[in-house]
Design a protein around this motif. Structure first.
Motif, short mmCIF file in Angstrom:
data_model
loop_
_atom_site.label_atom_id
_atom_site.label_comp_id
_atom_site.label_asym_id
_atom_site.label_seq_id
_atom_site.Cartn_x
_atom_site.Cartn_y
_atom_site.Cartn_z
N PRO A 80 34.45 54.26 42.05
CA PRO A 80 34.20 54.31 43.50
C PRO A 80 33.80 52.96 44.10
CG PRO A 80 32.35 55.21 42.30
CD PRO A 80 33.39 54.94 41.28
N ASN A 81 33.38 52.02 43.28
CA ASN A 81 32.91 50.74 43.81
C ASN A 81 34.07 49.85 44.25
OD1 ASN A 81 30.33 51.58 43.15
ND2 ASN A 81 30.28 50.48 41.20
N LYS A 82 33.75 48.96 45.17
CA LYS A 82 34.71 47.97 45.65
C LYS A 82 34.22 46.58 45.27
CE LYS A 82 36.01 50.89 49.58
NZ LYS A 82 36.07 51.01 51.07
N TYR A 83 35.17 45.71 44.91
CA TYR A 83 34.81 44.37 44.44
C TYR A 83 35.60 43.32 45.24
CZ TYR A 83 33.06 47.06 40.50
OH TYR A 83 32.38 47.97 39.71
N THR A 84 34.92 42.27 45.61
CA THR A 84 35.56 41.17 46.35
C THR A 84 35.72 39.98 45.42
OG1 THR A 84 34.59 41.89 48.44
CG2 THR A 84 35.40 39.63 48.33
N LEU A 85 36.98 39.54 45.29
CA LEU A 85 37.29 38.42 44.40
C LEU A 85 38.08 37.37 45.17
CD1 LEU A 85 38.38 40.28 41.14
CD2 LEU A 85 36.27 39.00 41.49
N GLU A 86 37.71 36.13 44.95
CA GLU A 86 38.42 35.01 45.56
C GLU A 86 39.16 34.23 44.47
OE1 GLU A 86 37.56 30.93 48.15
OE2 GLU A 86 35.88 32.17 47.43
N ILE A 87 40.47 34.08 44.64
CA ILE A 87 41.26 33.32 43.68
C ILE A 87 41.02 31.83 43.90
CG2 ILE A 87 43.61 32.76 42.92
CD1 ILE A 87 44.43 35.57 43.64
N VAL A 88 40.48 31.17 42.89
CA VAL A 88 40.14 29.75 43.01
C VAL A 88 41.19 28.84 42.39
CG1 VAL A 88 37.66 30.21 43.14
CG2 VAL A 88 38.74 29.86 40.90
N ASP A 89 42.10 29.43 41.59
CA ASP A 89 43.16 28.62 41.00
C ASP A 89 44.30 29.54 40.55
OD1 ASP A 89 44.56 26.45 40.16
OD2 ASP A 89 43.09 25.75 38.68
N VAL A 90 45.51 28.97 40.46
CA VAL A 90 46.69 29.70 40.00
C VAL A 90 47.27 28.94 38.81
CG1 VAL A 90 48.99 30.53 40.59
CG2 VAL A 90 47.18 30.58 42.31
N TYR A 138 47.90 33.28 48.04
CA TYR A 138 46.97 33.86 47.08
C TYR A 138 45.52 33.47 47.39
CZ TYR A 138 51.32 34.15 44.33
OH TYR A 138 52.59 34.40 43.90
N MET A 139 45.34 32.28 47.92
CA MET A 139 43.98 31.71 48.01
C MET A 139 43.43 31.64 49.43
SD MET A 139 44.65 28.61 45.27
CE MET A 139 42.96 28.04 45.30
N GLU A 140 44.20 32.11 50.43
CA GLU A 140 43.76 31.91 51.81
C GLU A 140 42.52 32.73 52.16
OE1 GLU A 140 46.90 32.92 54.43
OE2 GLU A 140 46.96 35.04 53.91
N LYS A 141 42.34 33.89 51.52
CA LYS A 141 41.13 34.69 51.75
C LYS A 141 40.89 35.59 50.54
CE LYS A 141 43.66 38.25 54.34
NZ LYS A 141 43.75 38.99 55.62
N PRO A 142 39.66 36.06 50.35
CA PRO A 142 39.35 36.90 49.19
C PRO A 142 40.09 38.24 49.22
CG PRO A 142 37.35 35.99 50.16
CD PRO A 142 38.46 35.73 51.13
N TYR A 143 40.27 38.83 48.04
CA TYR A 143 40.86 40.15 47.89
C TYR A 143 39.74 41.18 47.69
CZ TYR A 143 45.62 38.35 47.21
OH TYR A 143 46.85 37.77 47.38
N THR A 144 39.90 42.35 48.29
CA THR A 144 38.99 43.47 48.04
C THR A 144 39.70 44.46 47.13
OG1 THR A 144 37.94 43.22 50.20
CG2 THR A 144 37.63 45.32 49.06
N LEU A 145 39.14 44.70 45.95
CA LEU A 145 39.79 45.52 44.93
C LEU A 145 39.03 46.81 44.69
CD1 LEU A 145 40.59 42.80 42.22
CD2 LEU A 145 41.96 43.44 44.20
N GLN A 146 39.77 47.85 44.38
CA GLN A 146 39.17 49.10 43.93
C GLN A 146 39.90 49.56 42.68
OE1 GLN A 146 39.01 52.35 46.75
NE2 GLN A 146 37.30 53.28 45.66
N PHE A 147 39.14 49.80 41.62
CA PHE A 147 39.72 50.15 40.33
C PHE A 147 39.90 51.66 40.22
CE2 PHE A 147 37.96 46.01 39.82
CZ PHE A 147 38.84 45.35 38.98
N ARG A 148 40.81 52.05 39.37
CA ARG A 148 41.10 53.48 39.17
C ARG A 148 39.87 54.20 38.63
NH1 ARG A 148 46.84 52.87 38.64
NH2 ARG A 148 47.30 51.27 40.21
N ASN A 149 39.57 55.35 39.21
CA ASN A 149 38.42 56.19 38.79
C ASN A 149 37.09 55.46 38.96
OD1 ASN A 149 40.28 58.22 37.92
ND2 ASN A 149 40.55 57.09 36.00
#
Length: 659
Positions: free
Chosen positions: A445-455, A432-443
Motif C-alpha cells: 500500500p505504500n508509495k515511494y518517491t525515487l529520483e533517477i540520478v544517473d543512467v 528519465y531525470m527531469e522529475k522524480p517518479y512515484t512508485l507503488q509496488f504490487r501488494n
C-alpha cells in the motif's frame, strides 16, 4: 548463308564488342542464380524453420524484387548495346535484308548471348555458392558447415526468368529496327542544335525541392505536424518525388547554367583543352539530365539500403549482446531444477559453470498520468523493477564487463540500467531525470518517491526477463521487500554461451517451453542472440544483394552510355588526331568529359543517402556514423574504379577505332 550463320559469324568475329554485353548478362545471371539458390538451400531452410522466422519466404519475396531490377539492368544494357550498332543494322538493310530478317539476326545473337550467360552464370554461381552461403552464415553468426549449392529449382527458375528477358530484349531490338528507316539507322544521334543555357530560377526551385525534402525526411515522425496521420502519405510522396524532381531540375538547369558561364569566361574557355570539354558538355546537357538523375537516384538507393541495414544490424547486434549479459536466467526455479541444470552443465564437454547467483526483483507501477498525445519517444517510463545496490555491485563485479560500480545511493535516489546504448540514452536522459517518479509496488500500500540520478548504458540482467531496472540503496530495498512479493531469478553463467545450442535444449527441457522460442521461465543468451542475429542477418544479406544489383545497374547505365557516345564521337577525335593531338591529350579531354557524369550524381546520391540515414537516426535513435562512413567510402572507391575503366575504354575506342 543462313541468318543464323550470319549471326554466329558476327558474334565470333566481333566478340570484343559483344563481350561487354555478355559480361553484364553473366553478372545478372550470377546474382539471380546465387540468390535463388540460397532460398532453396536446405541447410538455410532448416535454420529458418528452427527459429520460426519464415526466412525462405523473405528470400523468395526479395527474389521477385530482384527479378525486376535484374530485368531493368539487362534491358538497359541491351537497349544501349543495340542502339550502338544502328549503323551495322543499317548496313544489313542496305545489303537487301528485310526488317524481319534483321530482327531474326538480333534474336539469334541474343539467344547465343543468353545461352552463354545462363550456362556461365550458373557454373560460376555453383562454384561460388559455398562462399555466399558462408558469408550468410557469418553475418548470422552461425558456425555451420556449408558446401556447394546445386538446386534444380534454382536452375529452372533462372532459365525461366532469363528466357522472358530474352523475349523482351529481342522485341526491343525488333522495335528499333522497325521504328527507324535505313537512312536513320546510318545517322548518329543528333547533337542538340541549340545548346542549353540553363535557368537560375528553375535551379533555385530544384534546390528548394531537395532542401525541403531533406527537412521533411530528417524531421521526427512522432512530433512533426507534416508527419501526422492527415499528412503522412502526402509527405512521403513529396519527399520521394520532390527530391527526384529537384535532382532533375538541378541537373537539367543548374549544370547547363554553370557550363554556360564557363563558356562565357574566355580565360577559362581557351585554356588548354577546356574548349573541347566545355563545348562537348554544352551540346549534351539536355540528353544527359535524365540519365544523371537516374544515376543519382540509384546511387542514393544503393547507399541508403546498405547504410541503413548495416546501421540496423550493428545497433541491434550490439543491443542483443548488451541486453543479454547472462548465459541463463531462470524464474522461480525449484531446487530440483537447479540440480538438474548443474548436472546438464557438468555433462557438457564444451561448457563449464563459471558461477551461479540469485537476485530478487520487485515490480512497481509508476503513479503518473500519461499524456497519450505526447509522442512515444517523449513519454516517461510507466513501469520499473528494483534491485538492491549490493546485488547490483555483486553482479557487476561478476560480469567484469566494465560495469560501473556504485559506492552509495541516498534513500530517494536511483540509477536506471538501460542497455539501449549511449546514443539513445543521451537523447532520452532528460526524460528519465527531469522529475522524480512515484512508485507503488504490487501488494504494497505504500508509495515511494525515487529520483533517477544517473543512467547506465548496460545491464546486469537479461532484459527479456527484467526490462526496466532501477538500482536503489539497501535500506530502502529491505523496507520494500518486507511488504512486497519478489520475482526470484537464478543466474547461471557458463563458458562458450554463444555456442551452447545442445545445452540450450537440455535446460529448456528442464524448465519447460519450446526450444528457440521466447520463454517466460527461461532467458538464454544463445536463443535470444541467435534469434535476433539470424533475422537481422537475413535482412542485411538481402540488402547487400539489392545494393549490389543497384550498383550494377548504375554502372551499366554509365558504361553503355559512354560506349555509345564513343562510337558517335570517333569522327571528331579522328580529326583531332590528324591535327596532331596525342593519345595522352585525348585521354585528358575524355577524362574531363566523363568526370561530370560520375562526380555530380555521386555527390547528389551521397547527399540524398545521408539525409535518409539522418532520418533513420532521428526516428529510430540509431547511431549511423560508422555504417555510413564505411558504405560511402566503399561505394566511392568502386565508383572511382568504374570511372577509370570507362575513361580507358572510351579512349581506346576513339583512338584505335576498335568497335
Amino acid at each position: 548463308m543462313t541468318l543464323f550463320n550470319i549471326a554466329f559469324t558476327n558474334v565470333r568475329k566481333n566478340f570484343n564488342q559483344f563481350s561487354m554485353y555478355l559480361g553484364s548478362l553473366i553478372l545478372s545471371v550470377l546474382i539471380y542464380f546465387t540468390f535463388v539458390s540460397l532460398a532453396y538451400n536446405k541447410s538455410i531452410g532448416l535454420i529458418f524453420d528452427k527459429w520460426g522466422i519464415g526466412g525462405q519466404g523473405v528470400f523468395l519475396a526479395a527474389a521477385i524484387v530482384l527479378i525486376l531490377f535484374v530485368a531493368f539492368f539487362v534491358f538497359y544494357s541491351s537497349n544501349y548495346f543495340t542502339r550502338s550498332r544502328k549503323r551495322e543494322l543499317g548496313l544489313y538493310s542496305l545489303l537487301g535484308l528485310r526488317k524481319g530478317q534483321i530482327g531474326r539476326i538480333i534474336f539469334y545473337e541474343n539467344l547465343m548471348m543468353h545461352l552463354m550467360a545462363v550456362v556461365g552464370g550458373i557454373l560460376i554461381g555453383i562454384f561460388f555458392s559455398k562462399f555466399f552461403s558462408m558469408l550468410l552464415f557469418r553475418i548470422m553468426d552461425l558456425s555451420i558447415p556449408s558446401g556447394f549449392t546445386f538446386s534444380f529449382s534454382a536452375i529452372l527458375s533462372t532459365i525461366f526468368v532469363f528466357g522472358i528477358i530474352l523475349v523482351v530484349t529481342t522485341a526491343n531490338g525488333y522495335w528499333i529496327v522497325y521504328r527507324h528507316s535505313m537512312v536513320e539507322l546510318f545517322k548518329a544521334d543528333a547533337r542538340e542544335k541549340n545548346p542549353a543555357k540553363g535557368s537560375l530560377t528553375l535551379s533555385i526551385v530544384g534546390i528548394f525541392l531537395i532542401g525541403f525534402g531533406y527537412f521533411l525526411a530528417t524531421s521526427s515522425v512522432e512530433s512533426s505536424i507534416f508527419w501526422s496521420n492527415n499528412f503522412f502519405l502526402a509527405t512521403t510522396v513529396f519527399v520521394l518525388f520532390g527530391v527526384v524532381l529537384g535532382t532533375w531540375l538541378v541537373l537539367r538547369f543548374l549544370f547547363p547554367y554553370v557550363v554556360y558561364k564557363l563558356f562565357l569566361n574566355k580565360s577559362f574557355f581557351y585554356k588548354g583543352t577546356n574548349i573541347l570539354t566545355v563545348t562537348w558538355l554544352r551540346y549534351r546537357m539536355k540528353k544527359t539530365a535524365g540519365t544523371l538523375t537516374m544515376i543519382a537516384v540509384l546511387s542514393a538507393t544503393t547507399l541508403t539500403i546498405i547504410g541503413a541495414l548495416g546501421s540496423i544490424y550493428m545497433n541491434i547486434i550490439s543491443f542483443a549482446e548488451s541486453s543479454n549479459p547472462n548465459s541463463y536466467q531462470t524464474l522461480w526455479s525449484t531446487q530440483t531444477e537447479r540440480e538438474k541444470i548443474y548436472e546438464a552443465i557438468k555433462e557438457s564437454d564444451s561448457h563449464t559453470l563459471i558461477y551461479h547467483e540469485t537476485v530478487d526483483l520487485y515490480e512497481a507501477d509508476v503513479l503518473e498520468n500519461v499524456n497519450e498525445n505526447v509522442p512515444f519517444e517523449e513519454q516517461r517510463m510507466t513501469y520499473f523493477e528494483v534491485m538492491s545496490l549490493s546485488d547490483y555491485n555483486r553482479l557487476a563485479k561478476k560480469l567484469n564487463n566494465h560495469s560501473q560500480q556504485v559506492k552509495e545511493l541516498a534513500a530517494g535516489e536511483a540509477i536506471y540500467l538501460s542497455p539501449s546504448g549511449r546514443f539513445e540514452n543521451k537523447k532520452r536522459m532528460h526524460l528519465y531525470m527531469e522529475k522524480p517518479y512515484t512508485l507503488q509496488f504490487r501488494n504494497n500500500p505504500n508509495k515511494y518517491t525515487l529520483e533517477i540520478v544517473d543512467v547506465y548504458s548496460h545491464a546486469v540482467l537479461n532484459t527479456d526477463m527484467a526490462i526496466s531496472v532501477l538500482v536503489i540503496n539497501d535500506a530502502l530495498y529491505k523496507e520494500i521487500s518486507q511488504k512486497s512479493m519478489p520475482r526470484h531469478i537464478d543466474i547461471f553463467q557458463v563458458t562458450n554461451a554463444d555456442k551452447a545450442e545442445a545445452l540450450d535444449h537440455k535446460i529448456q527441457d528442464i524448465v519447460g517451453g519450446d526450444p528457440y522460442m521466447w520463454n517466460r521461465s527461461l532467458s538464454s543468451f544463445y536463443s535470444n542472440y541467435h534469434l535476433i542475429s539470424t533475422l537481422i542477418g537475413v535482412m542485411l544479406y538481402i540488402g547487400m544483394f539489392m545494393g549490389f544489383v543497384f550498383f550494377a545497374a548504375t554502372g551499366s547505365i554509365i558504361y553503355f552510355k559512354q560506349i555509345t557516345e564513343a562510337v558517335d564521337e570517333r569522327p571528331r577525335f579522328a580529326v583531332l588526331q590528324k591535327m596532331g593531338m596525342s593519345h595522352k591529350e585525348i585521354r585528358t579531354v575524355i577524362a574531363k568529359q566523363v568526370l561530370p557524369v560520375f562526380l555530380i550524381p555521386l555527390i547528389l546520391g551521397v547527399c540524398h543517402s545521408i539525409a535518409a540515414m539522418v532520418s533513420l537516426s532521428v526516428n529510430l535513435m540509431y547511431s549511423i556514423g560508422a555504417p555510413v562512413l564505411i558504405s560511402t567510402t566503399i561505394y566511392t572507391v568502386f565508383f572511382i574504379i568504374y570511372y577509370f575503366v570507362c575513361v580507358s575504354t572510351y579512349t581506346n575506342m576513339v583512338s584505335n577505332g576498335d568497335d
